[in-house]
Design a protein around this motif. Sequence first.
Motif, PDB file in Angstrom:
ATOM      1  N   GLY A  51       0.815  -1.239  -0.059  1.00  0.00           N
ATOM      2  CA  GLY A  51       0.068   0.132  -0.058  1.00  0.00           C
ATOM      3  C   GLY A  51       0.815   1.309   0.081  1.00  0.00           C
ATOM      4  N   HIS A  52       2.097   0.900  -0.231  1.00  0.00           N
ATOM      5  CA  HIS A  52       3.038   2.198  -0.554  1.00  0.00           C
ATOM      6  C   HIS A  52       3.670   2.304  -1.776  1.00  0.00           C
ATOM      7  CE1 HIS A  52       2.462   2.631   3.821  1.00  0.00           C
ATOM      8  NE2 HIS A  52       2.801   3.581   3.799  1.00  0.00           N
ATOM      9  N   ILE A  53       3.913   3.720  -2.153  1.00  0.00           N
ATOM     10  CA  ILE A  53       4.795   4.068  -3.355  1.00  0.00           C
ATOM     11  C   ILE A  53       5.815   4.623  -2.886  1.00  0.00           C
ATOM     12  CG2 ILE A  53       4.766   5.245  -5.503  1.00  0.00           C
ATOM     13  CD1 ILE A  53       1.934   5.069  -5.728  1.00  0.00           C
ATOM     14  N   TYR A  54       7.064   3.968  -3.530  1.00  0.00           N
ATOM     15  CA  TYR A  54       8.452   4.476  -3.148  1.00  0.00           C
ATOM     16  C   TYR A  54       9.123   4.793  -4.525  1.00  0.00           C
ATOM     17  CZ  TYR A  54      13.098   4.943  -1.212  1.00  0.00           C
ATOM     18  OH  TYR A  54      14.395   5.462  -0.690  1.00  0.00           O
ATOM     19  N   ALA A  55       9.498   6.305  -4.762  1.00  0.00           N
ATOM     20  CA  ALA A  55      10.020   6.735  -5.788  1.00  0.00           C
ATOM     21  C   ALA A  55      11.252   7.177  -5.621  1.00  0.00           C
ATOM     22  CB  ALA A  55       9.214   8.123  -6.201  1.00  0.00           C
ATOM     23  N   MET A  56      12.152   6.474  -6.613  1.00  0.00           N
ATOM     24  CA  MET A  56      13.403   6.634  -6.451  1.00  0.00           C
ATOM     25  C   MET A  56      13.789   7.811  -7.537  1.00  0.00           C
ATOM     26  SD  MET A  56      15.604   2.932  -6.957  1.00  0.00           S
ATOM     27  CE  MET A  56      14.459   2.241  -8.096  1.00  0.00           C
ATOM     28  N   LEU A  57      14.388   8.695  -7.201  1.00  0.00           N
ATOM     29  CA  LEU A  57      14.552  10.027  -7.828  1.00  0.00           C
ATOM     30  C   LEU A  57      15.972  10.371  -7.923  1.00  0.00           C
ATOM     31  CD1 LEU A  57      13.115  12.656  -9.025  1.00  0.00           C
ATOM     32  CD2 LEU A  57      13.256  13.483  -6.722  1.00  0.00           C
ATOM     33  N   GLY A  58      16.353  10.462  -9.388  1.00  0.00           N
ATOM     34  CA  GLY A  58      17.811  10.867  -9.614  1.00  0.00           C
ATOM     35  C   GLY A  58      18.147  11.153 -11.071  1.00  0.00           C
ATOM     36  N   ASP A 174      -1.127  -9.919 -11.211  1.00  0.00           N
ATOM     37  CA  ASP A 174      -1.875  -9.870  -9.643  1.00  0.00           C
ATOM     38  C   ASP A 174      -0.979 -10.111  -8.497  1.00  0.00           C
ATOM     39  OD1 ASP A 174      -3.679  -9.044  -7.871  1.00  0.00           O
ATOM     40  OD2 ASP A 174      -4.578 -11.086  -7.828  1.00  0.00           O
ATOM     41  N   ALA A 175       0.606  -9.699  -8.875  1.00  0.00           N
ATOM     42  CA  ALA A 175       1.573  -9.872  -7.912  1.00  0.00           C
ATOM     43  C   ALA A 175       1.369  -8.483  -6.877  1.00  0.00           C
ATOM     44  CB  ALA A 175       2.932  -9.805  -8.645  1.00  0.00           C
ATOM     45  N   PRO A 176       1.930  -9.083  -5.529  1.00  0.00           N
ATOM     46  CA  PRO A 176       1.727  -7.858  -4.677  1.00  0.00           C
ATOM     47  C   PRO A 176       2.589  -6.921  -4.671  1.00  0.00           C
ATOM     48  CG  PRO A 176       2.726 -10.119  -3.737  1.00  0.00           C
ATOM     49  CD  PRO A 176       2.474 -10.435  -5.092  1.00  0.00           C
ATOM     50  N   ALA A 177       3.678  -7.150  -5.456  1.00  0.00           N
ATOM     51  CA  ALA A 177       4.924  -5.850  -5.761  1.00  0.00           C
ATOM     52  C   ALA A 177       4.713  -5.474  -7.354  1.00  0.00           C
ATOM     53  CB  ALA A 177       5.843  -6.263  -5.286  1.00  0.00           C
ATOM     54  N   ARG A 197      -2.599   8.327 -11.791  1.00  0.00           N
ATOM     55  CA  ARG A 197      -3.840   8.034 -11.080  1.00  0.00           C
ATOM     56  C   ARG A 197      -3.843   6.424 -11.115  1.00  0.00           C
ATOM     57  NH1 ARG A 197      -3.344  13.324 -10.479  1.00  0.00           N
ATOM     58  NH2 ARG A 197      -2.363  12.005  -8.696  1.00  0.00           N
ATOM     59  N   LEU A 198      -3.609   5.911 -12.003  1.00  0.00           N
ATOM     60  CA  LEU A 198      -3.648   4.206 -12.050  1.00  0.00           C
ATOM     61  C   LEU A 198      -2.731   3.666 -11.231  1.00  0.00           C
ATOM     62  CD1 LEU A 198      -5.055   1.946 -13.782  1.00  0.00           C
ATOM     63  CD2 LEU A 198      -3.248   2.194 -15.386  1.00  0.00           C
ATOM     64  N   LEU A 199      -1.544   4.023 -11.167  1.00  0.00           N
ATOM     65  CA  LEU A 199      -0.602   3.569  -9.820  1.00  0.00           C
ATOM     66  C   LEU A 199      -1.263   3.950  -8.407  1.00  0.00           C
ATOM     67  CD1 LEU A 199       2.806   4.537 -11.006  1.00  0.00           C
ATOM     68  CD2 LEU A 199       1.779   2.477 -11.439  1.00  0.00           C
ATOM     69  N   GLU A 200      -1.889   5.115  -8.322  1.00  0.00           N
ATOM     70  CA  GLU A 200      -2.661   5.227  -7.007  1.00  0.00           C
ATOM     71  C   GLU A 200      -3.696   4.398  -6.668  1.00  0.00           C
ATOM     72  OE1 GLU A 200      -1.848  10.035  -6.432  1.00  0.00           O
ATOM     73  OE2 GLU A 200      -3.654   9.273  -7.511  1.00  0.00           O
ATOM     74  N   GLU A 205      -5.208  -0.675  -3.460  1.00  0.00           N
ATOM     75  CA  GLU A 205      -5.563  -1.998  -3.414  1.00  0.00           C
ATOM     76  C   GLU A 205      -4.375  -2.699  -2.603  1.00  0.00           C
ATOM     77  OE1 GLU A 205      -5.674  -3.895  -7.240  1.00  0.00           O
ATOM     78  OE2 GLU A 205      -7.286  -2.289  -7.875  1.00  0.00           O
ATOM     79  N   GLY A 206      -3.217  -2.140  -2.157  1.00  0.00           N
ATOM     80  CA  GLY A 206      -2.420  -2.745  -1.318  1.00  0.00           C
ATOM     81  C   GLY A 206      -1.124  -2.986  -1.970  1.00  0.00           C
ATOM     82  N   LYS A 207      -0.778  -2.624  -3.350  1.00  0.00           N
ATOM     83  CA  LYS A 207       0.271  -3.100  -3.866  1.00  0.00           C
ATOM     84  C   LYS A 207       1.440  -2.323  -3.205  1.00  0.00           C
ATOM     85  CE  LYS A 207      -1.816  -5.505  -7.100  1.00  0.00           C
ATOM     86  NZ  LYS A 207      -1.923  -7.000  -6.946  1.00  0.00           N
ATOM     87  N   ALA A 208       2.745  -2.896  -3.365  1.00  0.00           N
ATOM     88  CA  ALA A 208       3.740  -2.208  -3.138  1.00  0.00           C
ATOM     89  C   ALA A 208       4.513  -1.939  -4.190  1.00  0.00           C
ATOM     90  CB  ALA A 208       4.786  -3.022  -2.155  1.00  0.00           C
ATOM     91  N   ILE A 209       4.707  -0.708  -4.498  1.00  0.00           N
ATOM     92  CA  ILE A 209       5.023   0.012  -5.738  1.00  0.00           C
ATOM     93  C   ILE A 209       6.478   0.508  -5.589  1.00  0.00           C
ATOM     94  CG2 ILE A 209       4.709   1.530  -7.779  1.00  0.00           C
ATOM     95  CD1 ILE A 209       1.538   0.867  -7.100  1.00  0.00           C
ATOM     96  N   LEU A 210       7.552   0.054  -6.360  1.00  0.00           N
ATOM     97  CA  LEU A 210       8.754   0.745  -6.424  1.00  0.00           C
ATOM     98  C   LEU A 210       8.984   1.354  -7.932  1.00  0.00           C
ATOM     99  CD1 LEU A 210      11.575   1.550  -5.316  1.00  0.00           C
ATOM    100  CD2 LEU A 210      12.297  -0.720  -6.319  1.00  0.00           C
ATOM    101  N   MET A 211       9.039   2.752  -7.957  1.00  0.00           N
ATOM    102  CA  MET A 211       9.302   3.162  -9.397  1.00  0.00           C
ATOM    103  C   MET A 211      10.648   4.268  -9.351  1.00  0.00           C
ATOM    104  SD  MET A 211       6.294   6.124  -9.695  1.00  0.00           S
ATOM    105  CE  MET A 211       7.155   7.184 -10.760  1.00  0.00           C
ATOM    106  N   SER A 212      11.005   4.307 -10.544  1.00  0.00           N
ATOM    107  CA  SER A 212      12.137   5.409 -10.878  1.00  0.00           C
ATOM    108  C   SER A 212      11.689   6.259 -11.444  1.00  0.00           C
ATOM    109  CB  SER A 212      13.265   4.574 -11.373  1.00  0.00           C
ATOM    110  OG  SER A 212      12.948   4.269 -12.854  1.00  0.00           O
ATOM    111  N   THR A 213      12.369   7.483 -11.357  1.00  0.00           N
ATOM    112  CA  THR A 213      11.961   8.751 -12.394  1.00  0.00           C
ATOM    113  C   THR A 213      12.974   9.672 -12.055  1.00  0.00           C
ATOM    114  OG1 THR A 213       9.996  10.270 -12.658  1.00  0.00           O
ATOM    115  CG2 THR A 213      10.395   9.844 -10.470  1.00  0.00           C
ATOM    116  N   HIS A 214      13.257  10.474 -13.054  1.00  0.00           N
ATOM    117  CA  HIS A 214      13.807  11.765 -12.962  1.00  0.00           C
ATOM    118  C   HIS A 214      13.118  13.208 -12.631  1.00  0.00           C
ATOM    119  CE1 HIS A 214      13.841  10.954 -17.487  1.00  0.00           C
ATOM    120  NE2 HIS A 214      13.222  12.188 -17.264  1.00  0.00           N
TER     121      HIS A 214
END
Length: 264
Positions: A51-58, A174-177, A197-200, A205-214
Amino acid sequence: METTSTNEAVTNHAVNSPSQSRAMLAADNLTKRYEDGVLALDHVTFEVNQGHIYAMLGGNGAGKTTTINLFLNFIEPTEGEARINGIVTHKEPLRAKEKIAFVSENVMLYPNFTALQNLDFFARLGGQTGYSKDDYREVLLRVGLQEEAHNKRLKGFSKGMRQKCGIAIAILKDAPAILLDEPTSGLDPKAGFEFIRLLESLRDEGKAILMSTHDIFRARDIADTIGIMNQGRIVMQSQKSDIAGEDLEKLYMKYMAGYMEQVN
Ligand SMILES: Nc1ncnc2c1ncn2[C@@H]1O[C@H](COP(=O)(O)OP(=O)(O)O)[C@@H](O)[C@H]1O
Ligand SMILES: [Mg+2]
């Protein structure tokens, strides 16, 4: 239920060990030195809960893709480990992969297949044979691909439309991450907004989301936690609530300025 152990040292270790923590995704002193000697990742530690989104920014070369590739076990760590639901990715890659869906920057789908055919192909490839055409239609509508595009070949699709198919395939797994490498780069503002908005909704729904972005604005918009990466290290990590937008911008610019000096 707790069981008492005669070996207290072992029990305590198990309780305190980070591998027993409830984080869905965990990087634990994750370090990667490539064969040519480049230290791409230097003892990086962070966690992403359900249920969290972690953004790696760099910026370019910060180590974002390397981090994601270690979670996917495309490459092996030099030191430390990446865990998915407690499973160490380089020790049990197949078990780890079951728990994770990946959306790459350039979604690799079949240009000569239609959207529906791509979904069916990749679902079956992942061992899922129970989906019907209606299931595929439903998920394509959910990601915002309009009905008239479902039976069109992907080669005529915009990047945003291909990205929607990529996330639809991830949803079907339907993976949890869910891991995403620069998911919004190259999308126009509207498509980028819709994607966020879709990622939100997946986060909710309880997914753990790890994304990268600059893109600092996207990171600030969506992430529960932001980690600023520079030269293979997390130089700052903050919770969304912790830090005012301006401060984050200043910090990021400071690190980006350092990066610009290196490349110039
Ligand atoms: N396969 C590789 N071999 C050697 N060096 C690599 C390789 N892949 C990436 N690197 C280097 O590792 C560092 C981090 O790269 P990367 O993880 O791709 O950063 P980012 O995704 O943040 O742009 C960079 O210095 C890059 O040049
Ligand atoms: Mg990258």
